[in-house]
Design a protein around this motif. Structure first.
Motif, mmCIF file in Angstrom:
data_model
loop_
_atom_site.group_PDB
_atom_site.id
_atom_site.type_symbol
_atom_site.label_atom_id
_atom_site.label_comp_id
_atom_site.label_asym_id
_atom_site.label_seq_id
_atom_site.Cartn_x
_atom_site.Cartn_y
_atom_site.Cartn_z
ATOM 1 N N LEU A 9 -1.416 0.557 -2.078
ATOM 2 C CA LEU A 9 -2.491 -0.019 -2.887
ATOM 3 C C LEU A 9 -1.874 -0.565 -4.176
ATOM 4 O O LEU A 9 -0.697 -0.307 -4.470
ATOM 5 C CB LEU A 9 -3.568 1.028 -3.217
ATOM 6 N N CYS A 47 -3.596 -0.377 -7.561
ATOM 7 C CA CYS A 47 -4.653 -0.094 -8.535
ATOM 8 C C CYS A 47 -4.330 -0.802 -9.854
ATOM 9 O O CYS A 47 -3.211 -0.674 -10.368
ATOM 10 C CB CYS A 47 -4.799 1.406 -8.752
ATOM 11 N N CYS A 96 -2.693 0.977 -12.652
ATOM 12 C CA CYS A 96 -1.464 1.724 -12.348
ATOM 13 C C CYS A 96 -0.282 0.827 -12.017
ATOM 14 O O CYS A 96 0.839 1.095 -12.443
ATOM 15 C CB CYS A 96 -1.745 2.681 -11.195
ATOM 16 N N CYS A 145 3.913 2.004 -2.766
ATOM 17 C CA CYS A 145 2.498 2.309 -2.562
ATOM 18 C C CYS A 145 1.848 1.215 -1.734
ATOM 19 O O CYS A 145 2.253 0.054 -1.809
ATOM 20 C CB CYS A 145 1.791 2.445 -3.906
ATOM 21 N N GLY A 188 4.056 6.975 -6.499
ATOM 22 C CA GLY A 188 3.718 6.128 -5.358
ATOM 23 C C GLY A 188 2.734 6.814 -4.407
ATOM 24 O O GLY A 188 2.013 7.698 -4.820
HETATM 25 FE FE1 SF4 Z 1 -0.835 3.477 -5.719
HETATM 26 FE FE2 SF4 Z 1 -0.992 3.946 -8.335
HETATM 27 FE FE3 SF4 Z 1 -3.177 3.446 -6.956
HETATM 28 FE FE4 SF4 Z 1 -1.851 5.784 -6.565
HETATM 29 S S1 SF4 Z 1 -2.892 5.127 -8.421
HETATM 30 S S2 SF4 Z 1 -2.746 4.408 -5.037
HETATM 31 S S3 SF4 Z 1 0.262 5.061 -6.890
HETATM 32 S S4 SF4 Z 1 -1.451 2.030 -7.247
#
Ligand code: SF4
Ligand code: SAM
Length: 294
Positions: free
Chosen positions: A22, A24, A27, A20, A67
């Protein structure tokens, strides 16, 4: 395909990558997840093969997820090819939207049936705090690109969390006032890192929206294939939805299974029960063998 509780399973969520762009907070850890070796991830051909088997078994809808699905090479071609398979009626995607502005035209050309964009905040500082990346502008550009292209099947998914985005609910809902898109509030599930945080209830969200936009009216229709419950608001072009996997369980009408990026077929998000189908995908070209294992 019926499961042992008599539920008709016609929907598969396929994670096409564990990677990924990002991070988050609820997550993924800051350093990302332990990366799966490339050779352990299902290849393009293996995904097509398993989707052909799914189509034979009565799966009608496939959700491409991760991902982050848009970081996978050839994702648009994969979507176009899955769309051609017998039995598959819809291919949809959930994305964080970072790469959407540049990829939207190709996704639409590939025939994507619906695009869900995850957006928990529209405040740049808050976004950076939540995702550990400074990419809100890119995500907003992605949404604007879809709107400008008149793409009709846009959904925004927001996970309201007390520690992060309680003040963003009214602002994110506004996207459904100005555009014919569905903004859905997804209840935080206490899995993995998310168990450290506090979900915001539907009642609190409804109260905030009523105060700002007026009385919400329950809307009995369905948008797509999922468990969301929708509301309309005066002067809103789009809808407001709620998906509550904890407080308003929908297990009795669950219609989906999941396939991880390494080929583990998982029957429920909350349990690790399932079956590894990568081996059979790698060792047999006979779809009967694969449907049998599934
Ligand atoms: Fe990435 Fe999880 Fe955020 Fe989706 S929720 S963008 S998989 S870190
Ligand atoms: N990276 C893509 C994205 O963010 O849209 C696709 C994968 S991401 C795991 C899919 C969705 O799951 C996102 O909308 C994310 O907010 C949501 N999600 C992740 N962890 C969650 C949790 N614990 N509870 C509820 N939703 C969660």
């Amino acid at each position: 395909m019926l499961d042992q509780y008599g539920r008709e399973i016609d929907y598969v969520r396929i994670s096409v990558t564990d990677r990924c762009n990002l991070r988050c907070t609820y997550c993924m850890p800051e350093d990302g997840v332990d990366q799966v070796r490339c050779e352990d991830i299902l290849s393009y051909e293996e995904i097509i093969k398993v989707c052909s088997a799914f189509g034979r078994l009565g799966i009608k809808k496939i959700k491409i997820t991760g991902g982050e699905p848009l970081v996978r090479l050839d994702i648009c071609q994969l979507i176009a090819d899955i769309k051609q398979l017998e039995g598959i009626e819809q291919v949809t995607m959930t994305t964080n939207g970072v790469l959407l502005a540049q990829m939207a035209p190709k996704l639409i050309e590939a025939g994507i049936d619906s695009i869900n964009i995850s957006l928990d905040t529209i405040d740049p500082k808050n976004f950076k705090e939540l995702t550990r990346c400074d990419q809100l502008e890119q995500v907003m550009k992605g949404i604007e690109t879809l709107i400008q292209l008149d793409y009709p099947h846009i959904k925004i998914n927001c996970v309201p969390i007390e520690e992060f985005n309680g003040d963003q609910i009214v602002k994110i809902a506004r996207l459904a006032k100005d555009h014919p898109i569905a903004v859905r509030f997804i209840e935080l599930m206490p899995i993995g890192l998310a168990s450290d945080y506090t979900p915001i209830s539907r009642e609190t969200i409804l109260e905030q929206l009523t105060t700002h936009y007026g009385q919400l009216q329950s809307w009995p229709g369905k948008l797509g294939n999922g468990p969301a419950e929708y509301y309309t608001l005066p002067d809103f072009k789009g809808k407001i939805g709620f998906i509550e996997a904890m407080n308003n369980k929908f297990c009795h009408k669950c219609n989906r299974i999941r396939l991880t990026s390494t080929g583990f077929l998982k029957l429920c998000l909350h349990y690790n029960k399932g079956i590894d189908i990568r081996d059979i995908l790698r060792h047999s070209d006979d779809l009967n063998d694969i449907t049998q294992v599934i």
